[in-house]
Every structure is written in structure tokens, then in C-alpha cells.
Design an enzyme around this catalytic site. Structure first.
Site, PDB file in Angstrom:
ATOM      1  N   ARG A  51      -6.068  -1.269  18.075  1.00  0.00           N
ATOM      2  CA  ARG A  51      -5.509  -0.196  17.245  1.00  0.00           C
ATOM      3  C   ARG A  51      -4.056  -0.508  16.923  1.00  0.00           C
ATOM      4  NH1 ARG A  51      -3.358   3.592  19.905  1.00  0.00           N
ATOM      5  NH2 ARG A  51      -5.055   3.915  21.386  1.00  0.00           N
ATOM      6  N   TYR A 103      -3.384  12.144  -7.817  1.00  0.00           N
ATOM      7  CA  TYR A 103      -4.767  11.997  -7.350  1.00  0.00           C
ATOM      8  C   TYR A 103      -5.194  13.276  -6.597  1.00  0.00           C
ATOM      9  CZ  TYR A 103      -8.624  10.052  -4.579  1.00  0.00           C
ATOM     10  OH  TYR A 103      -9.831   9.825  -3.967  1.00  0.00           O
ATOM     11  N   ASP A 175       2.462   5.474  -5.411  1.00  0.00           N
ATOM     12  CA  ASP A 175       1.054   5.107  -5.260  1.00  0.00           C
ATOM     13  C   ASP A 175       0.736   4.094  -6.363  1.00  0.00           C
ATOM     14  OD1 ASP A 175      -1.740   4.950  -5.369  1.00  0.00           O
ATOM     15  OD2 ASP A 175      -2.003   7.013  -4.676  1.00  0.00           O
ATOM     16  N   LYS A 200      -9.891   0.247  -4.182  1.00  0.00           N
ATOM     17  CA  LYS A 200      -9.991   0.074  -5.630  1.00  0.00           C
ATOM     18  C   LYS A 200      -9.800  -1.407  -5.999  1.00  0.00           C
ATOM     19  CE  LYS A 200     -10.359   4.479  -5.077  1.00  0.00           C
ATOM     20  NZ  LYS A 200      -9.279   5.433  -5.210  1.00  0.00           N
TER      21      LYS A 200
HETATM   22  C1  LIG Z   1      -8.749   6.488  -4.433  1.00  0.00           C
HETATM   23  C2  LIG Z   1      -7.328   6.831  -4.490  1.00  0.00           C
HETATM   24  C3  LIG Z   1      -6.651   7.299  -3.362  1.00  0.00           C
HETATM   25  C4  LIG Z   1      -7.336   7.546  -2.039  1.00  0.00           C
HETATM   26  O1  LIG Z   1      -7.817   6.367  -1.485  1.00  0.00           O
HETATM   27  P1  LIG Z   1      -9.117   6.301  -0.539  1.00  0.00           P
HETATM   28  O2  LIG Z   1      -9.232   4.854  -0.231  1.00  0.00           O
HETATM   29  O3  LIG Z   1     -10.265   6.847  -1.340  1.00  0.00           O
HETATM   30  O4  LIG Z   1      -8.828   7.144   0.651  1.00  0.00           O
HETATM   31  C5  LIG Z   1      -5.287   7.561  -3.481  1.00  0.00           C
HETATM   32  N1  LIG Z   1      -4.640   7.405  -4.646  1.00  0.00           N
HETATM   33  C6  LIG Z   1      -5.270   6.967  -5.762  1.00  0.00           C
HETATM   34  C7  LIG Z   1      -4.484   6.793  -7.021  1.00  0.00           C
HETATM   35  C8  LIG Z   1      -6.629   6.668  -5.720  1.00  0.00           C
HETATM   36  O5  LIG Z   1      -7.236   6.252  -6.832  1.00  0.00           O
END
Ligand SMILES: *Cc1c(COP(=O)(O)O)cnc(C)c1O
Length: 386
Positions: A51, A103, A175, A200
Site C-alpha cells: 500500500r 465532471y 484535471d 481514459k
Molecule cells: C472519468 C473522469 C474522472 C473520474 O475518474 P474515474 O477513473 O472514473 O474515477 C474525473 N475527471 C474526469 C474529467 C473524468 O473524465
């Protein structure tokens, strides 16, 4: 040539990934260990418990830091795990300013999880810098920025927003999930923290869920590492391996995502069934010049508004075959969705319309299939709906 001077295509493949010293194994092994033998009590070789640290994760974290031009990377079990960790840096009573089109999961953790711990959030139009300046105040400790945003692909000025944050000694976190470090490196524009959903484009194959934070500040990283270890939302070694496999091809995948999206946006823009296209690469996009300055290309995400009803838009997204009807984004395959009925359905209709999320809005994650097959697929779906 030092690692820092290498181009991103080279760093994607080599940063953090030296062949194994003992065996020469070229690829980072999946270290499926929870614990590590110690040479004496407390005398270990950098790893004591997985961890806290795991060699597969270390390679991924180094790779991600290098891609973002940062010095430190930390990986998490999901993008939400990384966002949670940024909030862990704050204290009760602190104030956060965020975009009003962040998001959905970000809005949820802010309001439904952290408001009850006495963090305060204001959501503003982050393309309006006066509005952001009005919103920050004594006690503002974080300005949270997304760019491009979802699903209308608004582009925010990272440098300007970081400056506003720093005027009140707040952190600016970006982000960078939609753009990826191949197209945009927020730390270079003055951001303090970059957050990713590795799920993504960085993973890139829709087969793993993960998150990451990257900084250029050793003290901040130490704090992040403390919460990473204390909260424990860490990714498995196998997941780290999958993302490392993904980042190697990030540059070539992104080039094709961008080429396809650019061509699809132009085609949709001239299509009689479509009333508006939202893509930063189009001259008509309100922040096109900023996007051209801040990003190296315009990305693989776009939305368009059908000149029709909620039902007609539903028919389009149901009829496509090359575009799979699904939430999420950033994989090699094309996905299509209808925000009003899916990702943004939780927002009341009036509010949704006010925010520009019309019933006929369709969002696509443009994959790397052949562009002609994508156009033919959408044309067939349009013919079925209209
Ligand atoms: C998908 C997404 C998240 C969250 O990520 P997860 O891997 O689904 O927890 C945060 N910000 C954006 C812009 C996203 O597209």
C-alpha cells in the site's frame, strides 16, 4: 541526453522503465507482493508494504511524472481516488472554487462528501476570470480547473486561473484527463497539481480504472504520499502494468484521435441534421485561440447538437454500430452518448438547459477506427432518426 530533454514520445516509452538489472527483463514486471523481506529490522530496500509502495506502481508514477513535466507522481485506484486525495490536503472551514461544469463525480464528491466535513465550494464559470476573482477570498485554499470541459468542450486558461489562485495563496489543481499530457501540460502553465483519471486516454483501452496526481513540489508530494498511504486507495500492480502499457502508445493514439476528431467535427459542422458542433479545433469555438495556444492539438472529444428531439437523439445513439453506446471515453474505440439521458441525467432539466445541455446534445469519444467508417455509421443513424 538527460531524460528531461527527451521528447514526450521517447519519455512515454522509457521514463521510469529501465530494464530489470538482474534479468534484463525489458518490461516492468507485475510485482504481486504485499510485503518485502527486510535485511534487518527496519532495514529494507525501499519497499516494506505494497500500500505504501510497490515497484510496478513506482515505475508508473515515474512515467506519469515525466509525461507531465513534473517531478513526482502518485497513482490511485481511480480518478476519484486522486481527486479525494487533493481534498485530503484541505482542512475544515477551507473554501474551494471550481468550474460550474466540472465532471459529475467531482461535483458529487465536493458537495455530497466533503461539504459535511465543512469544506465550502463555489461553482463558477471559469472562462469568466472576473467571476473567479470575485469568488476567491480569504480562506480559499484550492481552485479546481478542468479543461476542456465536459460535454461542451469549454477551454479554460490555466495560467490565468493559476495566477488568480496564487494571489490568495491557494493551490491550483487541473484535471487533465480530457487533454492528456501529450496535448497539454498544466504544470508548465503554473498549476500546482495535475489530476488524472487513468481510466481514459492514459490507460487508453477501456480495460482499467485508475487515477494519478503529479506535482513539481517535493513537499506537496510528501503530503500527497501521506494521504495515499493513509487512505489506501492505491491501484493493484496489475492495473499499474496495464496503464504503463497504455502510456507507451499515448502519443500515436492521440495523434489519430485528434486527426479523426478534427475531420469528424468539420463533417458534422456542415451536416444538415446538426445545428451546432462543440470542438475546440473549430474556428467557430469561442475559445479556439486559447486552445491553440495552450494545447498542442485539440483532442478526441466532441459534442454536437442534433436539430431534433430527445427521442431523435436517442435513436441516433442507439443506431450507431462503430460508435458504441456507452459512458466513459478515451479508449481506442469510438463511444457515443446522450448527456441529457445518461452522464448528466441527474441534473434537473431546467438547470440542464440553462447550462446549454440540450435534449438533442450528443457526445462522442472519437476513437482510432477509420474516419470513413465513422462518418458512414453516423449517417446511417441520422437517416434512421430523421
Ligand atoms: C472519468 C473522469 C474522472 C473520474 O475518474 P474515474 O477513473 O472514473 O474515477 C474525473 N475527471 C474526469 C474529467 C473524468 O473524465
Amino acid at each position: 541526453m538527460s531524460e528531461d530533454e527527451r521528447r514526450i514520445e521517447t519519455r512515454a516509452i522509457h521514463a521510469g522503465q529501465e530494464p530489470d538489472e538482474e534479468t534484463g527483463a525489458l518490461m516492468t514486471p507485475i510485482y504481486a507482493n504485499s510485503t518485502y523481506a527486510q535485511d534487518g529490522p527496519g532495514d529494507h530496500r525501499g519497499y516494506e508494504y505494497s500500500r505504501t509502495g510497490n515497484p510496478t506502481r513506482t515505475d508508473l508514477e515515474s512515467n506519469l511524472a515525466a509525461l507531465e513535466n513534473g517531478s513526482h507522481g502518485r497513482a490511485f485506484a481511480s480518478g476519484m481516488g486522486s481527486i479525494n486525495t487533493v481534498l485530503n490536503l484541505l482542512e475544515a472551514g477551507d473554501h474551494v472554487v471550481a468550474g460550474n461544469d466540472v465532471y459529475g463525480g467531482t461535483h458529487r464528491i465536493f458537495t455530497q462528501v466533503y461539504e459535511k466535513y465543512d469544506l465550502e465550494f463555489d461553482f463558477v464559470d471559469t472562462t469568466d476570470h472576473d467571476a473567479v476573482r470575485d469568488a476567491v477570498r480569504d480562506g480559499t485554499e484550492l481552485v479546481w480547473v478542468e479543461t476542456p470541459t465536459n460535454p461542451l468542450m469549454r477551454v479554460n486558461d490555466i495560467g490565468a486561473l493559476a495566477d488568480i489562485a496564487h494571489e490568495v495563496d491557494a493551490l491550483c489543481a487541473v484535471d487533465n484527463t480530457f487533454a492528456t499530457p501529450y496535448l497539454q501540460r498544466p504544470l508548465d502553465h503554473g498549476a500546482d497539481i495535475v489530476s488524472h483519471s487513468l481510466t481514459k486516454y492514459l490507460g487508453g483501452h477501456s480495460d482499467v480504472v485508475g487515477g494519478a496526481l503529479v506535482t513539481d513540489d517535493a513537499d506537496l508530494d510528501e503530503e500527497i504520499a501521506f494521504y495515499q498511504n493513509s487512505v489506501g486507495a492505491t491501484p493493484s500492480p496489475f492495473d499499474c502494468f496495464l496503464v504503463l502499457r497504455g502510456t507507451k502508445t499515448l502519443p500515436v493514439r492521440m495523434d489519430r484521435h485528434c486527426d479523426n476528431a478534427r475531420e469528424l467535427a468539420a463533417w458534422l459542422d456542415g451536416h444538415e441534421a446538426v445545428s451546432e458542433v462543440f470542438y475546440p479545433g473549430l474556428d467557430s469555438h469561442p475559445q479556439h485561440d486559447l486552445a491553440a495556444e495552450q494545447m498542442d492539438d485539440f483532442g478526441g472529444m466532441l459534442s454536437f447538437e442534433l436539430d431534433g428531439s430527445l427521442e431523435q437523439a436517442s435513436t441516433v445513439v442507439e443506431e450507431t454500430e462503430v460508435f458504441t453506446l456507452a459512458e466513459s471515453l478515451g479508449g481506442v474505440e469510438s463511444l457515443i452518448e446522450q448527456p441529457a439521458a445518461m452522464t448528466h441525467a441527474a441534473i434537473p432539466r431546467e438547470e440542464r438547459l440553462e447550462a446549454g445541455l440540450t435534449d438533442g446534445l450528443v457526445r462522442v469519444s472519437v476513437g482510432i477506427e477509420h474516419i470513413d467508417d465513422m462518418k458512414a455509421d453516423l449517417q446511417r443513424a441520422f437517416d434512421a432518426a430523421f
